[in-house]
Scaffold this active site. Structure first.
Site, PDB file in Angstrom:
ATOM      1  N   CYS A  28     -63.637 -14.071  63.419  1.00  0.00           N
ATOM      2  CA  CYS A  28     -63.718 -14.852  62.165  1.00  0.00           C
ATOM      3  C   CYS A  28     -63.906 -13.979  60.937  1.00  0.00           C
ATOM      4  O   CYS A  28     -63.670 -14.429  59.816  1.00  0.00           O
ATOM      5  CB  CYS A  28     -64.886 -15.830  62.242  1.00  0.00           C
ATOM      6  SG  CYS A  28     -64.552 -17.179  63.361  1.00  0.00           S
TER       7      CYS A  28
HETATM    8  N1  CO8 Z   1     -68.098 -35.937  71.795  1.00  0.00           N
HETATM    9  C1  CO8 Z   1     -69.265 -36.601  71.963  1.00  0.00           C
HETATM   10  N2  CO8 Z   1     -70.425 -35.982  72.288  1.00  0.00           N
HETATM   11  C2  CO8 Z   1     -70.393 -34.660  72.455  1.00  0.00           C
HETATM   12  C3  CO8 Z   1     -69.208 -33.910  72.320  1.00  0.00           C
HETATM   13  C4  CO8 Z   1     -68.032 -34.602  71.975  1.00  0.00           C
HETATM   14  N3  CO8 Z   1     -66.866 -33.972  71.809  1.00  0.00           N
HETATM   15  N4  CO8 Z   1     -69.491 -32.608  72.560  1.00  0.00           N
HETATM   16  C5  CO8 Z   1     -70.788 -32.537  72.832  1.00  0.00           C
HETATM   17  N5  CO8 Z   1     -71.355 -33.768  72.797  1.00  0.00           N
HETATM   18  C6  CO8 Z   1     -72.750 -34.140  73.060  1.00  0.00           C
HETATM   19  C7  CO8 Z   1     -73.424 -33.145  73.987  1.00  0.00           C
HETATM   20  O1  CO8 Z   1     -73.180 -33.486  75.332  1.00  0.00           O
HETATM   21  C8  CO8 Z   1     -74.881 -33.283  73.591  1.00  0.00           C
HETATM   22  O2  CO8 Z   1     -75.425 -34.391  74.259  1.00  0.00           O
HETATM   23  P1  CO8 Z   1     -76.946 -34.357  74.790  1.00  0.00           P
HETATM   24  O3  CO8 Z   1     -77.785 -34.173  73.552  1.00  0.00           O
HETATM   25  O4  CO8 Z   1     -77.081 -35.688  75.460  1.00  0.00           O
HETATM   26  O5  CO8 Z   1     -77.015 -33.186  75.720  1.00  0.00           O
HETATM   27  C9  CO8 Z   1     -74.839 -33.616  72.096  1.00  0.00           C
HETATM   28  O6  CO8 Z   1     -73.504 -34.088  71.853  1.00  0.00           O
HETATM   29  C10 CO8 Z   1     -75.125 -32.427  71.210  1.00  0.00           C
HETATM   30  O7  CO8 Z   1     -74.322 -31.290  71.626  1.00  0.00           O
HETATM   31  P2  CO8 Z   1     -74.450 -29.875  70.996  1.00  0.00           P
HETATM   32  O8  CO8 Z   1     -75.886 -29.469  70.936  1.00  0.00           O
HETATM   33  O9  CO8 Z   1     -73.470 -28.967  71.643  1.00  0.00           O
HETATM   34  O10 CO8 Z   1     -73.914 -30.227  69.500  1.00  0.00           O
HETATM   35  P3  CO8 Z   1     -74.149 -29.460  68.159  1.00  0.00           P
HETATM   36  O11 CO8 Z   1     -74.834 -30.392  67.244  1.00  0.00           O
HETATM   37  O12 CO8 Z   1     -74.722 -28.113  68.339  1.00  0.00           O
HETATM   38  O13 CO8 Z   1     -72.653 -29.301  67.636  1.00  0.00           O
HETATM   39  C11 CO8 Z   1     -71.026 -27.535  67.403  1.00  0.00           C
HETATM   40  C12 CO8 Z   1     -71.724 -28.520  68.337  1.00  0.00           C
HETATM   41  C13 CO8 Z   1     -70.206 -28.342  66.414  1.00  0.00           C
HETATM   42  C14 CO8 Z   1     -70.121 -26.659  68.240  1.00  0.00           C
HETATM   43  C15 CO8 Z   1     -72.061 -26.702  66.658  1.00  0.00           C
HETATM   44  O14 CO8 Z   1     -73.007 -26.175  67.530  1.00  0.00           O
HETATM   45  C16 CO8 Z   1     -71.449 -25.559  65.873  1.00  0.00           C
HETATM   46  O15 CO8 Z   1     -70.532 -25.713  65.086  1.00  0.00           O
HETATM   47  N6  CO8 Z   1     -72.041 -24.364  66.012  1.00  0.00           N
HETATM   48  C17 CO8 Z   1     -71.578 -23.172  65.281  1.00  0.00           C
HETATM   49  C18 CO8 Z   1     -70.422 -22.635  65.967  1.00  0.00           C
HETATM   50  C19 CO8 Z   1     -69.728 -21.542  65.236  1.00  0.00           C
HETATM   51  O16 CO8 Z   1     -69.858 -21.325  64.067  1.00  0.00           O
HETATM   52  N7  CO8 Z   1     -68.935 -20.857  65.966  1.00  0.00           N
HETATM   53  C20 CO8 Z   1     -68.121 -19.886  65.418  1.00  0.00           C
HETATM   54  C21 CO8 Z   1     -67.033 -19.761  66.387  1.00  0.00           C
HETATM   55  S1  CO8 Z   1     -65.564 -19.338  65.698  1.00  0.00           S
HETATM   56  C22 CO8 Z   1     -65.309 -17.644  65.722  1.00  0.00           C
HETATM   57  O17 CO8 Z   1     -66.154 -16.853  65.695  1.00  0.00           O
HETATM   58  C23 CO8 Z   1     -63.882 -17.212  65.789  1.00  0.00           C
HETATM   59  C24 CO8 Z   1     -63.487 -16.986  67.183  1.00  0.00           C
HETATM   60  C25 CO8 Z   1     -62.068 -16.592  67.216  1.00  0.00           C
HETATM   61  C26 CO8 Z   1     -61.122 -17.762  67.149  1.00  0.00           C
HETATM   62  C27 CO8 Z   1     -60.719 -18.197  68.501  1.00  0.00           C
HETATM   63  C28 CO8 Z   1     -59.616 -19.237  68.468  1.00  0.00           C
HETATM   64  C29 CO8 Z   1     -59.691 -20.221  69.593  1.00  0.00           C
END
Ligand code: CO8
Length: 385
Positions: A170
């Protein structure tokens, strides 16, 4: 306050100042809404659960849960994403892009996207390929190891000089910007095109509920020019880069996969992450870095009219803006393109800069800031000329 004595240590401007003369953007023709994506995912889940009903009944398999539009928007701020290939992603039988392989005699798709964005940047600056000495292709997913995509872009544009590829996930664009500014400062080039073609859908697991909604495809370009040769644009006041090893965002796809074929089909050959951990660890890292660099440059948060932050997660950007500013972020101060483009890796902060910088007056300052896998983070402070 620090005194700027040595640019190599402090991140202040190098020998000869570099300017972001213009930026360019190429957006794919297809967009997928959260509704469309979730419908396809849930159709696949329903089918998977039906096919595995016996194993689920016997306690040998866990039923898969459905995805939700509300969750995606609340957890990330994403509402839709652009992609180079739409229908196959939405087809529950495929759930991946389908991009026909091109013969070597044709330009590759990644180079073509980069060329489109580069032409846009050149046009906006009123420059041509003759004014450019180098191309840096800085992105998180390279189509092949060699020949470098940058050299193909250089050839397609008709740029004399040289090109090379680099990947810092990123943060590729900000690392590319510092590389370009330093090479211009060192007298190695008059102008450098930094291009960021991102086909993030290629490495996204559309069958992973936790991440199937995260990424989109796009290409951006940045024309970096020696100050004396640039008309207008943005003076680069200082850049700073930071990396800190983490396994929380990882992709194990690579040329040695064929040497361990028994693992070749595993999910970690696509994008995997511990999203919560990334969120918790990256927010303090980036906000501290921004505050330190402001101090190094003799600036305060109030001196910045805008921050064009990496576009991964809206709540993450709100927290970073809050930590830097000490108050709630508003979208004028930290614009959001994530809703429309999703996470486009290195291109995110550049799209935000490209679309939301037209109202700056000479002397006003802003910050382009990236963060992501590595971990990696980069700050590029700019001042409108
Ligand atoms: N629908 C419904 N519910 C869901 C879903 C879904 N799709 N997914 C998860 N849930 C549920 C989970 O099961 C969980 O349920 P429970 O509490 O019962 O266990 C609940 O929702 C909460 O889950 P999370 O704790 O996982 O949810 P978050 O609030 O943390 O949100 C995110 C998830 C959006 C992924 C968030 O954590 C986030 O954005 N974090 C930052 C990530 C980030 O910035 N990453 C950077 C990566 S990109 C990068 O560096 C480039 C890489 C190179 C590119 C590659 C190309 C592919």
């Amino acid at each position: 306050m620090h005194h700027v004595t040595d640019h190599a240590i402090t991140g202040a401007s190098p020998l000869s100042a570099a300017v972001i003369e213009s930026t360019g953007l190429w957006t794919p023709p297809h967009s997928i809404s959260n509704e469309e994506l979730v419908e396809s995912y849930n159709a696949w889940v329903e089918r998977w659960n039906a096919e595995n009903a016996e194993a689920i009944e016997a306690g040998e398999a866990e039923p898969k849960s459905s995805s939700s539009v509300e969750f995606i928007e609340k957890a990330s701020g994403i509402k839709s994403r652009y992609v180079v290939s739409k229908d196959p992603i939405l087809d529950p039988e495929i759930m991946a892009p389908r991009i026909p392989e091109r013969p070597n005699s044709e330009i590759s798709i990644l180079a073509e996207m980069a060329v489109n964005a580069a032409k846009d940047a050149l046009k906006r600056a009123g420059k041509t390929a003759e004014d450019v000495d180098a191309v840096i292709c800085a992105c998180s997913n390279l189509q092949r190891p060699y020949p470098a995509i940058a050299v193909e872009v250089q050839d397609a544009l008709g740029v004399q000089g040289w090109g090379f590829d680099m990947n810092v996930a990123c943060s590729s664009a900000t690392f590319g910007l510092q590389a370009a500014a330093d090479m211009i400062g060192g007298g190695h080039a008059r102008s450098i095109l930094v291009v960021n073609p991102e086909i993030c859908s290629g490495h996204l697991n559309f069958r992973d509920r936790d991440s199937h909604f995260i990424f989109g495809d796009v290409a951006t370009a940045i024309l970096v020019t020696r100050e004396e040769l640039a008309d207008g644009g943005w003076r680069i006041l200082g850049t700073h880069l930071k990396t800190q090893f983490s396994n929380n965002i990882r992709n194990n796809f690579g040329f040695l996969n064929r040497a361990a074929p028994e693992h070749a089909a595993e999910a970690d050959k696509l994008f995997i992450q511990e999203g919560r951990k990334v969120f918790k660890e990256v927010v303090p890292l980036v906000s501290a870095m921004i505050l330190e660099q402001l101090d190094t440059l003799g600036l305060t948060p109030a001196d910045l009219k805008r921050m064009w932050l990496h576009q991964a997660n809206l709540n993450m950007n709100r927290m970073i803006a809050h930590k830097v500013l000490g108050k709630e972020m508003d979208e004028t101060y930290a614009p959001v393109v994530l809703d429309q483009y999703a996470n486009t890796s290195s291109a995110g902060s550049i799209i935000a800069f490209h679309l939301h910088s037209g109202d700056f007056e000479g002397g006003e300052k802003g910050l382009i800031c990236s963060f992501g896998a590595g971990y990696s983070a980069g700050t590029v402070f700019v001042e409108k000329r």
